[in-house]
Design a protein around this motif. Sequence first.
Motif, PDB file in Angstrom:
ATOM      1  N   GLU A  56       0.835  -1.207   0.000  1.00 45.76           N
ATOM      2  CA  GLU A  56       0.000   0.000   0.000  1.00 45.76           C
ATOM      3  C   GLU A  56       0.870   1.257   0.000  1.00 45.76           C
ATOM      4  O   GLU A  56       0.586   2.223  -0.721  1.00 45.76           O
ATOM      5  N   LYS A  59       2.392   1.734  -3.429  1.00 46.73           N
ATOM      6  CA  LYS A  59       1.413   2.283  -4.381  1.00 46.73           C
ATOM      7  C   LYS A  59       1.265   3.788  -4.197  1.00 46.73           C
ATOM      8  O   LYS A  59       1.095   4.521  -5.167  1.00 46.73           O
ATOM      9  N   GLN A  62       4.283   5.488  -5.724  1.00 47.57           N
ATOM     10  CA  GLN A  62       4.195   5.484  -7.188  1.00 47.57           C
ATOM     11  C   GLN A  62       3.455   6.710  -7.725  1.00 47.57           C
ATOM     12  O   GLN A  62       3.660   7.088  -8.872  1.00 47.57           O
ATOM     13  N   GLN A  63       2.655   7.324  -6.916  1.00 52.02           N
ATOM     14  CA  GLN A  63       1.908   8.505  -7.351  1.00 52.02           C
ATOM     15  C   GLN A  63       2.795   9.740  -7.524  1.00 52.02           C
ATOM     16  O   GLN A  63       2.398  10.720  -8.126  1.00 52.02           O
ATOM     17  N   TYR A  97       5.321   2.543 -14.598  1.00 51.14           N
ATOM     18  CA  TYR A  97       4.173   3.389 -14.270  1.00 51.14           C
ATOM     19  C   TYR A  97       4.497   4.839 -14.579  1.00 51.14           C
ATOM     20  O   TYR A  97       5.664   5.184 -14.722  1.00 51.14           O
TER      21      TYR A  97
END
Length: 176
Positions: A56, A59, A62-63, A97
Amino acid sequence: GGHSEDVATLSRLLAEKMNLSKSEIYDIYWAGIVHDIGKIGIKSEIINKASRLTLEEYKQVQQHSMYGYEVLNRSSELATIAKLVKHHHEWYNGSGYPDKLKDKEIPIGSQILQVADSVSSMATRRSYQNEKSFDKIITELEMYKGTQFNPIICDHMIDLIKSGIIENYFHYKKKI
C-alpha cells in the motif's frame, strides 16, 4: 537534494554521450533536478521510512511521478520537463508506471532519467541498502537491459562507468 543533483548530473552525462541537442540536455538536466518533486504529495512517514515499504505504501509512492507532473505542468514553460518527470518510472518493456508506456512511447529524456536514477540509488547508501560496487551496478544494468532499461542508454551508462567517469563523480562528492 543530493540524490536529485546526482540524477541531474548523470542524466546530463548520458545525454551528452548520446549527442542530444543542447536544448534536450538542458531539459533532461532540469528534469533530473525536480524528478522527485511529486514526493511532496506523499506522507513524510512513508518517504522517510527506514524499512521496506508495504504494498500500500509503495502504491502511494508510485503517485509521485503524477504529482510532480501536475505541479510542473501548471507552467507552460515547464511542460516538457513535466512530461519527462511523469514518465521517469516507465519500463522499457511496458511494465512501469504511470501509463505502462514502452520502448519508443517513452520520452528519451525519461528513459535517461530512469537509468540515472537507478544508478544514483545503487551507488549511494540508503536506509534500506548499502551502496553497491560499480561492478555490481554494471551487473544490475546488464540484468535489466531490455526489460526495465533502454538497451542503448544502458550501454552508454555502462561505458561511462567503465571509463571511470561515474566512479570519479561519486568519489569527488564524498570528499566535499
